[in-house]
Motif scaffolding. Structure first.
Motif, PDB file in Angstrom:
ATOM      1  N   UNK A  12      74.879  -1.753  44.949  1.00 12.73           N
ATOM      2  CA  UNK A  12      74.673  -2.475  46.204  1.00 12.73           C
ATOM      3  C   UNK A  12      73.226  -2.962  46.317  1.00 12.73           C
ATOM      4  N   UNK A  13      72.297  -2.102  45.940  1.00  7.88           N
ATOM      5  CA  UNK A  13      70.877  -2.469  45.998  1.00  7.88           C
ATOM      6  C   UNK A  13      70.561  -3.554  44.962  1.00  7.88           C
ATOM      7  N   UNK A  14      71.189  -3.465  43.786  1.00 10.13           N
ATOM      8  CA  UNK A  14      71.007  -4.526  42.790  1.00 10.13           C
ATOM      9  C   UNK A  14      71.567  -5.849  43.297  1.00 10.13           C
ATOM     10  N   UNK A  69      68.885 -12.214  43.300  1.00 14.25           N
ATOM     11  CA  UNK A  69      68.109 -13.438  43.048  1.00 14.25           C
ATOM     12  C   UNK A  69      66.671 -13.156  42.603  1.00 14.25           C
ATOM     13  N   UNK A  70      66.320 -11.870  42.525  1.00 15.28           N
ATOM     14  CA  UNK A  70      64.974 -11.505  42.065  1.00 15.28           C
ATOM     15  C   UNK A  70      64.964 -11.457  40.543  1.00 15.28           C
ATOM     16  N   UNK A  71      64.090 -12.259  39.933  1.00 18.96           N
ATOM     17  CA  UNK A  71      63.990 -12.270  38.470  1.00 18.96           C
ATOM     18  C   UNK A  71      63.188 -11.054  38.020  1.00 18.96           C
ATOM     19  N   UNK A  72      63.735 -10.196  37.146  1.00 19.99           N
ATOM     20  CA  UNK A  72      63.023  -8.973  36.746  1.00 19.99           C
ATOM     21  C   UNK A  72      61.881  -9.256  35.770  1.00 19.99           C
ATOM     22  N   UNK A  73      60.773  -8.612  35.993  1.00 19.20           N
ATOM     23  CA  UNK A  73      59.638  -8.712  35.084  1.00 19.20           C
ATOM     24  C   UNK A  73      59.829  -7.688  33.955  1.00 19.20           C
ATOM     25  N   UNK A  74      59.479  -8.084  32.736  1.00 21.29           N
ATOM     26  CA  UNK A  74      59.613  -7.172  31.593  1.00 21.29           C
ATOM     27  C   UNK A  74      58.707  -5.969  31.813  1.00 21.29           C
ATOM     28  N   UNK A 112      58.262  -5.578  49.880  1.00 17.81           N
ATOM     29  CA  UNK A 112      58.378  -6.768  50.726  1.00 17.81           C
ATOM     30  C   UNK A 112      58.183  -8.052  49.921  1.00 17.81           C
ATOM     31  N   UNK A 113      57.183  -8.072  49.054  1.00 14.68           N
ATOM     32  CA  UNK A 113      56.866  -9.278  48.293  1.00 14.68           C
ATOM     33  C   UNK A 113      57.779  -9.403  47.067  1.00 14.68           C
ATOM     34  N   UNK A 114      58.192 -10.625  46.788  1.00 15.41           N
ATOM     35  CA  UNK A 114      59.064 -10.866  45.640  1.00 15.41           C
ATOM     36  C   UNK A 114      58.392 -10.506  44.319  1.00 15.41           C
ATOM     37  N   UNK A 115      57.069 -10.676  44.252  1.00 13.58           N
ATOM     38  CA  UNK A 115      56.348 -10.343  43.011  1.00 13.58           C
ATOM     39  C   UNK A 115      56.450  -8.848  42.718  1.00 13.58           C
ATOM     40  N   UNK A 116      56.364  -8.034  43.780  1.00 15.32           N
ATOM     41  CA  UNK A 116      56.487  -6.585  43.602  1.00 15.32           C
ATOM     42  C   UNK A 116      57.936  -6.203  43.301  1.00 15.32           C
ATOM     43  N   UNK A 117      58.867  -6.868  43.989  1.00 15.26           N
ATOM     44  CA  UNK A 117      60.289  -6.617  43.726  1.00 15.26           C
ATOM     45  C   UNK A 117      60.630  -6.944  42.277  1.00 15.26           C
ATOM     46  N   UNK A 118      60.078  -8.033  41.763  1.00 14.11           N
ATOM     47  CA  UNK A 118      60.315  -8.437  40.379  1.00 14.11           C
ATOM     48  C   UNK A 118      59.854  -7.362  39.404  1.00 14.11           C
ATOM     49  N   UNK A 119      58.696  -6.794  39.679  1.00 12.29           N
ATOM     50  CA  UNK A 119      58.141  -5.745  38.816  1.00 12.29           C
ATOM     51  C   UNK A 119      59.000  -4.495  38.860  1.00 12.29           C
ATOM     52  N   UNK A 120      59.391  -4.083  40.072  1.00  8.87           N
ATOM     53  CA  UNK A 120      60.183  -2.854  40.227  1.00  8.87           C
ATOM     54  C   UNK A 120      61.591  -3.029  39.666  1.00  8.87           C
ATOM     55  N   UNK A 121      62.180  -4.209  39.855  1.00  5.63           N
ATOM     56  CA  UNK A 121      63.515  -4.453  39.311  1.00  5.63           C
ATOM     57  C   UNK A 121      63.489  -4.388  37.783  1.00  5.63           C
ATOM     58  N   UNK A 122      62.424  -4.877  37.186  1.00  7.25           N
ATOM     59  CA  UNK A 122      62.288  -4.783  35.733  1.00  7.25           C
ATOM     60  C   UNK A 122      62.241  -3.341  35.272  1.00  7.25           C
ATOM     61  N   UNK A 123      61.536  -2.506  36.037  1.00  8.45           N
ATOM     62  CA  UNK A 123      61.470  -1.070  35.728  1.00  8.45           C
ATOM     63  C   UNK A 123      62.859  -0.450  35.849  1.00  8.45           C
TER      64      UNK A 123
END
Length: 453
Positions: A320-322, A327-332, A366-377
């Motif tokens: 559900x969280x994913x 739409x958040x692009x994951x950072x390597x 909150x920020x998409x840049x941080x979400x991108x980093x965490x989603x990659x993790x």
């Protein structure tokens, strides 16, 4: 650094491969005479995680997991089913591999079958006989345990204790009661191959030693399997391989604990064996995998009626969280906390706790840049555990499970309330379980029952 508990030394050791450019691992697979059960699935999942870690750490990893398709249990099952041994073994070999794919198990480098490797087995037995580590008696070839002074060091059993060991066949043609069969005669109704000792078939232990030598070489880094294999199977493998090859068989012996059901050993007599085939009719493979990771691999894993429901609900929450962050692009990402925990003797419960911590961070960001980093993790962490590998929307849709309407939910809650009023708590628990299986959680607050998805 990878650290693993070595059964041979009885302590956690830093993993040092024989050749860092070519790491080798062998794990004992199933004997194919029935559908695999969750006890068979546990080592497959655990060593799949180890395989993923090794592949991350080293440039080349060779992993072999065998299939035993010659065994007296197979012969008995085929006779009972009134079918050919070949049909039975092919059917259950296929079923096992399908179950492994359903669990998200990466395919090993080799999946050797005993029947495809009889010449290698005969060759090793002949070598043991030539070196006076084996002898021919009453149409059998047996390993002479007294010829190997270090016998018992893996299982930490004394010679006098071995007589009562599991699966030891006491027979008058043995020089020593601990001697074990390398080759046995076959009648016309039993699978058999021509050999220097007449038509026959291999004993249980020699097959793995011969296939390790053929596919991986004389010495390997890791030999794995279930705790029940330490003695006699792995003890016997170790003895015959060292005697035949004049070198160590494995530097690290890794064994997973048993799976119990409501604190009792799984057995046919107790009618409590859970097959993957039956479990897969109600739950998805990834949920089964997640449940198998809930206890440390060296500890017993107790299965009960809520195990799968809890697992499915946990994965529903993660997916559900994913989906919320689709739409958040994951950072390597580089090495994560989950990997660091898994490097410490495959601590999957702590790894799962770290995974949920990452999920909380993703929810708070909150920020998409941080979400991108965490989603990659999160995606990197979930890869090593072998979960969250599906499309979130497809997972949550779950077409295999009929969804409950709001009226259905309210009716079930009313039935539960009535059951509790009548002090029929068993029925109340049953209804709660039905709701949980459909992703509905309930809370009793001030006389009311509150439900949520």
């Amino acid at each position: 650094m990878l650290k693993l508990f070595n059964t041979f030394s009885k302590k956690i050791e830093t993993f040092k491969p024989i050749n860092p450019k070519n790491v080798k691992m062998y794990v004992c697979g199933p004997t194919v005479y029935n559908h695999p059960h969750i006890g068979n699935a546990r080592p497959a999942v655990i060593f799949d995680i180890l395989y993923r870690i090794l592949k991350e750490l080293y440039p080349n990893v060779i992993y072999a997991r065998n299939i035993t398709d010659v065994d007296d249990k197979i012969n008995d099952a085929a006779k009972k089913n009134r079918e050919s041994i070949t049909n039975l073994t092919q059917r259950y070999s296929t079923a096992y591999e399908e179950d492994m794919r359903n669990l998200g198990i990466m395919e090993p480098s080799f999946i050797p079958k005993v029947t495809d490797n009889i010449p290698s087995i005969i060759s090793m037995i002949k070598k043991l006989e030539d070196l006076n580590h084996a002898y021919f008696s009453n149409d059998h070839v047996l390993f002479n345990v007294e010829s190997f002074p270090h016998y018992g060091k893996l299982s930490k059993l004394r010679q006098e204790d071995l007589i009562a060991g599991a699966r030891i066949e006491v027979a008058p043609y043995k020089k020593n009661s601990s001697d074990f069969v390398l080759w046995k005669p076959s009648d016309n109704d039993t699978p058999g191959w021509d050999s220097p000792w007449g038509r026959g078939r291999p004993g249980w232990h020699i097959e793995c030693s011969a296939m390790i030598k053929k596919f991986l070489g004389d010495s390997i880094d890791i030999h794995g399997g279930g705790q029940d294999l330490i003695f006699p199977h792995h003890e016997n493998e170790n003895a015959q391989s060292i005697c035949a090859n004049k070198s160590i068989l494995a530097n690290y012996w890794i064994h997973n604990g048993f799976v119990t059901f409501n604190k009792k050993k799984m057995s046919k007599s107790l009618n409590n064996i859970i097959t993957l085939n039956d479990l897969g009719k109600k739950f998805r493979g990834e949920s089964i995998r997640f449940a198998l990771l809930s206890a440390h691999y060296r500890q017993p894993l107790d299965w009960n009626k809520s195990t799968m429901t809890n697992s499915e609900n946990s994965l529903n929450n993660l997916y559900t969280i994913l989906a919320d962050n689709i739409n958040i692009y994951p950072k390597v990402s580089e090495q994560t906390n989950v990997e660091r925990v898994l490097l410490n003797d495959l601590n999957t419960p702590e790894a799962i706790a770290n995974l949920f911590s990452t999920v909380k961070d993703l929810q708070k960001a909150k920020k998409n840049s941080l979400k991108s980093e965490i989603k990659g993790i999160l995606l990197r962490e979930s890869y090593f555990l072998g979960i969250l590998q599906k499309d979130p929307y497809q997972w949550l849709k779950n077409p295999e499970q009929k969804s409950l309407s709001e009226n259905d939910i309210k009716n079930l809650i009313e039935q539960r309330t009535l059951a509790r009023k009548n002090k029929n708590f068993k029925e109340a628990d049953r209804i709660r379980e039905i709701l949980l299986q459909h992703g509905i959680s309930i809370k009793d607050e001030k006389g009311d029952t509150i439900w949520s998805k």
